[in-house]
Design a protein around this motif. Structure first.
Motif, PDB file in Angstrom:
ATOM      1  N   THR A 122       0.938  -0.764  -0.017  1.00  0.00           N
ATOM      2  CA  THR A 122      -0.441   0.292   0.113  1.00  0.00           C
ATOM      3  C   THR A 122       0.917   1.430   0.104  1.00  0.00           C
ATOM      4  O   THR A 122       0.384   2.287   0.173  1.00  0.00           O
ATOM      5  CB  THR A 122      -0.928   0.160   0.805  1.00  0.00           C
ATOM      6  OG1 THR A 122      -0.574  -0.107   2.325  1.00  0.00           O
ATOM      7  CG2 THR A 122      -1.694  -1.201   0.767  1.00  0.00           C
ATOM      8  N   ALA A 123       2.524   1.436  -0.108  1.00  0.00           N
ATOM      9  CA  ALA A 123       3.306   2.369   0.242  1.00  0.00           C
ATOM     10  C   ALA A 123       2.507   3.664  -1.378  1.00  0.00           C
ATOM     11  O   ALA A 123       2.601   4.576  -1.107  1.00  0.00           O
ATOM     12  CB  ALA A 123       4.041   1.895  -0.034  1.00  0.00           C
ATOM     13  N   LEU A 124       2.400   2.645  -2.721  1.00  0.00           N
ATOM     14  CA  LEU A 124       2.761   3.346  -3.411  1.00  0.00           C
ATOM     15  C   LEU A 124       1.384   3.529  -4.272  1.00  0.00           C
ATOM     16  O   LEU A 124       1.525   2.227  -4.193  1.00  0.00           O
ATOM     17  CB  LEU A 124       3.424   3.371  -4.891  1.00  0.00           C
ATOM     18  CG  LEU A 124       4.748   3.667  -3.892  1.00  0.00           C
ATOM     19  CD1 LEU A 124       6.295   3.009  -4.512  1.00  0.00           C
ATOM     20  CD2 LEU A 124       5.204   5.475  -3.606  1.00  0.00           C
TER      21      LEU A 124
ATOM     22  N   GLU B 243       1.470   5.915  -9.614  1.00  0.00           N
ATOM     23  CA  GLU B 243       2.515   7.059  -9.172  1.00  0.00           C
ATOM     24  C   GLU B 243       3.917   5.779  -9.955  1.00  0.00           C
ATOM     25  O   GLU B 243       5.065   6.350  -9.912  1.00  0.00           O
ATOM     26  CB  GLU B 243       2.999   7.272  -7.653  1.00  0.00           C
ATOM     27  CG  GLU B 243       2.204   7.586  -6.134  1.00  0.00           C
ATOM     28  CD  GLU B 243       2.101   7.868  -5.001  1.00  0.00           C
ATOM     29  OE1 GLU B 243       1.824   6.582  -4.519  1.00  0.00           O
ATOM     30  OE2 GLU B 243       1.698   8.749  -4.957  1.00  0.00           O
ATOM     31  N   ILE B 244       3.686   4.006  -9.433  1.00  0.00           N
ATOM     32  CA  ILE B 244       4.366   3.298  -9.909  1.00  0.00           C
ATOM     33  C   ILE B 244       5.219   3.788 -11.894  1.00  0.00           C
ATOM     34  O   ILE B 244       5.870   3.788 -11.312  1.00  0.00           O
ATOM     35  CB  ILE B 244       3.846   2.261  -9.557  1.00  0.00           C
ATOM     36  CG1 ILE B 244       4.070   1.562  -8.008  1.00  0.00           C
ATOM     37  CG2 ILE B 244       4.722   1.136 -10.825  1.00  0.00           C
ATOM     38  CD1 ILE B 244       3.567   0.623  -7.368  1.00  0.00           C
ATOM     39  N   TYR B 245       3.609   3.911 -11.552  1.00  0.00           N
ATOM     40  CA  TYR B 245       3.856   4.234 -13.433  1.00  0.00           C
ATOM     41  C   TYR B 245       4.572   5.752 -13.999  1.00  0.00           C
ATOM     42  O   TYR B 245       4.937   5.472 -14.941  1.00  0.00           O
ATOM     43  CB  TYR B 245       2.037   4.026 -13.714  1.00  0.00           C
ATOM     44  CG  TYR B 245       1.954   2.569 -14.512  1.00  0.00           C
ATOM     45  CD1 TYR B 245       2.314   1.915 -13.264  1.00  0.00           C
ATOM     46  CD2 TYR B 245       2.199   2.319 -16.127  1.00  0.00           C
ATOM     47  CE1 TYR B 245       1.502   0.742 -13.932  1.00  0.00           C
ATOM     48  CE2 TYR B 245       2.567   0.552 -15.947  1.00  0.00           C
ATOM     49  CZ  TYR B 245       1.937   0.332 -14.995  1.00  0.00           C
ATOM     50  OH  TYR B 245       1.328  -1.314 -15.374  1.00  0.00           O
ATOM     51  N   GLY B 246       5.051   6.430 -13.014  1.00  0.00           N
ATOM     52  CA  GLY B 246       5.367   7.359 -13.183  1.00  0.00           C
ATOM     53  C   GLY B 246       6.717   7.132 -13.124  1.00  0.00           C
ATOM     54  O   GLY B 246       7.930   8.446 -13.312  1.00  0.00           O
TER      55      GLY B 246
ATOM     56  N   MET C 204       6.133   5.768   3.596  1.00  0.00           N
ATOM     57  CA  MET C 204       6.336   5.204   4.688  1.00  0.00           C
ATOM     58  C   MET C 204       6.400   3.647   4.314  1.00  0.00           C
ATOM     59  O   MET C 204       5.000   3.333   4.378  1.00  0.00           O
ATOM     60  CB  MET C 204       6.459   5.635   5.863  1.00  0.00           C
ATOM     61  CG  MET C 204       7.704   4.787   6.931  1.00  0.00           C
ATOM     62  SD  MET C 204       6.810   4.806   8.471  1.00  0.00           S
ATOM     63  CE  MET C 204       5.426   3.787   8.779  1.00  0.00           C
ATOM     64  N   ILE C 205       7.438   3.164   4.836  1.00  0.00           N
ATOM     65  CA  ILE C 205       7.325   1.352   5.193  1.00  0.00           C
ATOM     66  C   ILE C 205       8.159   1.319   5.861  1.00  0.00           C
ATOM     67  O   ILE C 205       9.156   1.234   6.120  1.00  0.00           O
ATOM     68  CB  ILE C 205       7.796   0.804   3.638  1.00  0.00           C
ATOM     69  CG1 ILE C 205       7.441   0.927   2.027  1.00  0.00           C
ATOM     70  CG2 ILE C 205       8.273  -1.025   3.769  1.00  0.00           C
ATOM     71  CD1 ILE C 205       7.869   0.006   0.925  1.00  0.00           C
ATOM     72  N   GLY C 206       7.314   0.547   7.240  1.00  0.00           N
ATOM     73  CA  GLY C 206       7.330   0.116   8.453  1.00  0.00           C
ATOM     74  C   GLY C 206       8.359  -1.320   8.193  1.00  0.00           C
ATOM     75  O   GLY C 206       7.551  -2.129   7.610  1.00  0.00           O
TER      76      GLY C 206
END
Lengths: 379, 134
Positions: A32-34, A38-41, A144-146
């Motif tokens: 769920t971070a991105l 956003e990833i495709y950008g 953030m990724i915890g």
């Protein structure tokens, strides 16, 4: 009283359960971070951090590059902060294509926090990988990724390094999956492959300890070492060299296997500068590794080869690990990489991090890396 | 009794599963009744198409993709864009078809065959067939 060695060994021996227990929990954070847009950008990825965090970036960069097809640059935090633009005006809009992955378990490394602020102000997507959601890094980054993990007996960063590796590998798999570089089934298989590395990790320390202890004893009072590897194994070499410095105070240099032949080959006291080589048999650099082993023997340099092939056996200085995909080899390399410094420190009778006393008192409570003034002015 | 058949698919497209349905019917010994073809997948469907011109399959695939193009801004972002589009396509086309059985034959016309429609391959898929009657 638990010794430095006992604490360190305790951390190393816990890596299998850490990997097995943490992988899918961290995966839920990664997923769920991105967002998909956003990833495709993303047009390029920077992996930045200091110390162990940077070594994790080195270890995983090839995997991210190979899986996503995107340019992936491991970068120390000073470069990511002060030299990424070096006076050029921000390329507004286009900088949104930069994904800056900012790695720090504590989330308090000042230069990295600074880098995160600057990269965010330049328009990059800043993604913190940290164990502390309340840290300066977590607050400086957009996302953030915890990777928080249960605490353990104090030792040079071992479990935290493993957590960083897990977070980075899972991020790479997720990016490639969403970009449809491979199918969801293949992505799931890679996640399971990563989590299942807990099986070869289990008991690996017990297997490695006798030979490593014997090797360190045989090397005597060595004051410097070269630690060598290529690709993902250069990350492993960097990590192992870092641990030798932190734990045992030995001046260890990490170097790429090719680069060794250009540079540290020429050390003028070869018999007293051991070399540690990380050379998986399925490595793309295996031929150069074979040449390196022959070179080290010709130089008369004491050396330990960490591999997963019987082709170099039987020799007293070969540690054979279970074979895994080269891209995931840094996971297993964490065990011998840590054990070498654990036994070196114990043999020298020195406290880890020099006990943060005497000339090294400035590093107490990580003051040297946390309290450096943060300068986020653009030039 | 439900019979299951395995199918390996490519990224997308139509796969003729009429023979699977006929095999299940023969095994059931039923000559009058109903036959259901169903798939337990959320990104695949079952449909009926004319088999005579292979380019017709491309038309169907193209039109389904035109109706539901793979985009990056679906609200369902848990998996991939193709998966998200696949859920929509599967919901529109449907996961099962029912046919009558008469004189031991499936009620299909001369220009009709039964197809599995893949929207998010390549995958290992399952086709289920149940026959009821006498």
């Amino acid at each position: 009283m638990i010794s430095n060695l006992d604490s360190y060994l305790s951390q190393i021996r816990s890596l299998s359960s850490l990997l097995g227990d943490s992988t899918m929990r961290i995966e839920a954070n990664v997923r769920t971070a991105l967002t998909t847009p956003e990833i495709y950008g993303i047009r390029q990825i920077i992996l930045t951090g200091s110390g162990d965090s940077f070594f994790a970036a080195l270890a995983v960069a090839a995997a991210l590059r190979g899986w996503t097809g995107l340019p992936v640059h491991p970068m120390v935090s000073m470069e990511a902060s002060r030299y990424i633009d070096h006076g050029r005006a921000p390329l507004s809009g286009r900088n949104r294509g930069l994904l800056a992955v900012c790695i720090s378990n504590s989330g308090e490394a000042a230069r990295l926090v600074e880098a995160t602020h600057r990269l965010r102000s330049l328009g990059a997507i800043t993604l913190a990988i940290t164990g502390d959601p309340e840290s300066r890094l977590a607050k400086a980054a957009e996302k953030m990724i915890g990777i928080s993990i249960p605490s353990a007996a104090p030792a040079p960063g071992t479990r935290s390094y493993m957590a960083s590796l897990i977070g980075l590998y899972l991020l790479g798999i997720r990016l490639a999956e969403v970009l449809m570089c491979f199918t969801m089934d293949h992505a799931g298989a890679l996640r399971n492959q990563l989590a299942d590395l807990s099986k070869p990790l289990e008991g690996l320390s017990d297997v490695c300890e006798p030979l490593i202890r014997e090797t360190i004893d045989a090397w005597g009072d060595f004051r410097s070492a070269d630690v060598l590897g290529s690709g993902p194994s250069f990350g492993s070499a960097s990590y192992a060299a870092g641990k030798l410095v932190e734990a045992a105070g030995i001046h260890a240099s990490a170097q790429d296997i090719e680069e060794f032949h250009h540079l540290n080959y020429f050390v003028d006291t070869p018999e007293s500068v051991p070399a540690i080589v990380f050379g998986p048999a399925n490595s793309l650099a295996i031929q150069r590794t074979r040449e390196l082993v022959a070179t080290l023997e010709q130089l008369g340099r004491p050396h330990l080869l960490v591999t997963d092939s019987g082709e170099f056996s039987p020799r007293r200085n070969v540690l054979v690990l279970p074979r895994v995909d080269e891209l995931f080899a840094p996971i297993l390399h964490t065990v011998p990489g840590s054990l070498i410094s654990a036994f070196a420190a114990a043999r020298r009778g020195v406290p880890h991090y020099r006990g943060h006393t005497g000339p090294w008192r400035g590093a107490k409570e990580a003051a040297l890396v946390r309290n450096s003034p943060i300068d986020i002015q653009t030039r | 009794m439900t019979q299951s058949f395995n199918l390996s698919t490519e990224r997308s497209g139509l796969y003729d599963v009429t023979a699977m349905a006929e095999e299940a019917l023969e095994a059931s010994k039923i000559t009058e009744g109903m036959l259901l073809v169903s798939v337990p997948h959320s990104t695949a469907a079952v449909t009926v198409v004319s088999p005579w011109d292979e380019r017709g399959f491309e038309d169907i695939n193209d039109e389904v993709n035109r109706l539901v193009p793979t985009r990056i801004d679906f609200k369902h972002q848990h998996d991939t864009p193709q998966d998200a589009a696949g859920h929509i396509k599967a919901a529109i086309i449907g996961h099962s078809r029912m046919f009558f059985v008469s004189q031991g034959k499936i009620g299909l016309g001369h220009s009709q065959r039964i197809y599995f429609f893949e929207f998010d391959g390549p995958r290992k898929r399952t086709v289920q067939v149940q026959v009821i009657g006498k």
